[in-house]
Design a protein around this motif. Structure first.
Motif, PDB file in Angstrom:
ATOM      1  N   TRP A 195      43.005  33.425  42.704  1.00  0.00           N
ATOM      2  CA  TRP A 195      41.807  34.218  43.008  1.00  0.00           C
ATOM      3  C   TRP A 195      40.613  33.300  43.272  1.00  0.00           C
ATOM      4  O   TRP A 195      39.827  33.536  44.188  1.00  0.00           O
ATOM      5  N   LEU A 196      40.472  32.240  42.463  1.00  0.00           N
ATOM      6  CA  LEU A 196      39.364  31.297  42.638  1.00  0.00           C
ATOM      7  C   LEU A 196      39.445  30.601  44.000  1.00  0.00           C
ATOM      8  O   LEU A 196      38.437  30.432  44.682  1.00  0.00           O
ATOM      9  N   LYS A 197      40.650  30.185  44.395  1.00  0.00           N
ATOM     10  CA  LYS A 197      40.826  29.492  45.677  1.00  0.00           C
ATOM     11  C   LYS A 197      40.385  30.362  46.846  1.00  0.00           C
ATOM     12  O   LYS A 197      39.813  29.879  47.810  1.00  0.00           O
ATOM     13  N   ILE A 257      31.885  30.665  37.728  1.00  0.00           N
ATOM     14  CA  ILE A 257      31.732  31.486  36.515  1.00  0.00           C
ATOM     15  C   ILE A 257      31.043  32.801  36.846  1.00  0.00           C
ATOM     16  O   ILE A 257      31.466  33.869  36.390  1.00  0.00           O
ATOM     17  N   ASP A 258      29.990  32.735  37.672  1.00  0.00           N
ATOM     18  CA  ASP A 258      29.287  33.961  38.066  1.00  0.00           C
ATOM     19  C   ASP A 258      30.243  34.949  38.734  1.00  0.00           C
ATOM     20  O   ASP A 258      30.236  36.144  38.432  1.00  0.00           O
ATOM     21  N   ASP A 316      32.678  39.744  39.967  1.00  0.00           N
ATOM     22  CA  ASP A 316      33.492  40.298  41.050  1.00  0.00           C
ATOM     23  C   ASP A 316      34.997  40.204  40.839  1.00  0.00           C
ATOM     24  O   ASP A 316      35.761  40.722  41.646  1.00  0.00           O
ATOM     25  N   SER A 317      35.439  39.545  39.809  1.00  0.00           N
ATOM     26  CA  SER A 317      36.880  39.318  39.649  1.00  0.00           C
ATOM     27  C   SER A 317      37.565  40.512  38.981  1.00  0.00           C
ATOM     28  O   SER A 317      36.912  41.347  38.362  1.00  0.00           O
ATOM     29  N   CYS A 348      33.501  44.793  33.744  1.00  0.00           N
ATOM     30  CA  CYS A 348      33.286  46.124  34.318  1.00  0.00           C
ATOM     31  C   CYS A 348      33.971  46.285  35.675  1.00  0.00           C
ATOM     32  O   CYS A 348      33.524  47.041  36.510  1.00  0.00           O
ATOM     33  N   SER A 349      35.054  45.535  35.910  1.00  0.00           N
ATOM     34  CA  SER A 349      35.685  45.595  37.225  1.00  0.00           C
ATOM     35  C   SER A 349      36.494  46.881  37.390  1.00  0.00           C
ATOM     36  O   SER A 349      37.166  47.350  36.478  1.00  0.00           O
ATOM     37  N   LYS A 350      36.400  47.448  38.579  1.00  0.00           N
ATOM     38  CA  LYS A 350      37.171  48.623  38.991  1.00  0.00           C
ATOM     39  C   LYS A 350      37.013  49.807  38.039  1.00  0.00           C
ATOM     40  O   LYS A 350      37.929  50.590  37.831  1.00  0.00           O
TER      41      LYS A 350
END
Length: 163
Positions: free
Chosen positions: A21-23, A48-49, A54-55, A60-62
């Motif tokens: 995901w980071l890549k 980190i942000d 957004d990850s 609080c994702s999705k």
């Protein structure tokens, strides 16, 4: 306690997912690493942000309200730093320090190229130079405003993740 840079256990599935995901999602820039090969680099605080906002592992994702036990959630910056430091130990990335490229080095390399350009300017007529002077001045102003400092990367002596 000093942790090993060569972990005994292989990476977990969760660690591989976060790395992938980071890549894909963390913005990178390209530069040279010690004048040799080209590398992509990113800023740790930006990673980190993004992990915290957004990850899929953001608190609080999705629209997730409840978090299952044992599920990875980056609810604090310290937790992100600890996780990314662990990935650094698996050598998914390295900590590097920025070294600005000296202006003298750039000028010496370009010096040979500029000699060729001087000959080409002499071949033009005076009317061509007059037409180009108006746009040339504007271009020079834009170039100085947009001019960014070129950097090289060098391996940092302390391989730890720092926010």
């Amino acid at each position: 306690e000093k942790l090993s840079m060569n972990p005994k256990t292989p990476m977990s599935r969760e660690q591989k997912e976060v790395t992938d995901w980071l890549k894909v999602n963390v913005p990178t820039k390209k530069t040279k690493f010690l004048h040799s090969h080209v590398v992509d680099y990113f800023c740790g605080n930006r990673a980190i942000d993004l992990l915290m906002t957004d990850s899929p592992w953001a608190p609080c994702s999705k629209g997730k309200v409840e978090v299952e036990d044992g599920q990875l959630v980056f609810d604090t910056r310290d937790k992100c730093v600890e996780f990314l430091d662990n990935l650094l130990r698996y050598k998914m990335f390295h900590r590097a320090k920025k070294i600005p490229v000296a202006e003298k080095e750039k000028k010496e390399k370009k010096g040979k190229k500029k000699d060729d350009k001087v000959e080409n300017i002499d071949d033009r007529t005076d009317t061509d130079l007059d037409k180009g002077s108006e746009t040339g001045e504007e271009e020079k102003v834009e170039k100085t405003e947009k001019k960014k400092r070129k950097i090289r990367l060098d391996m940092h002596l302390e391989q730890i993740f720092v926010d």
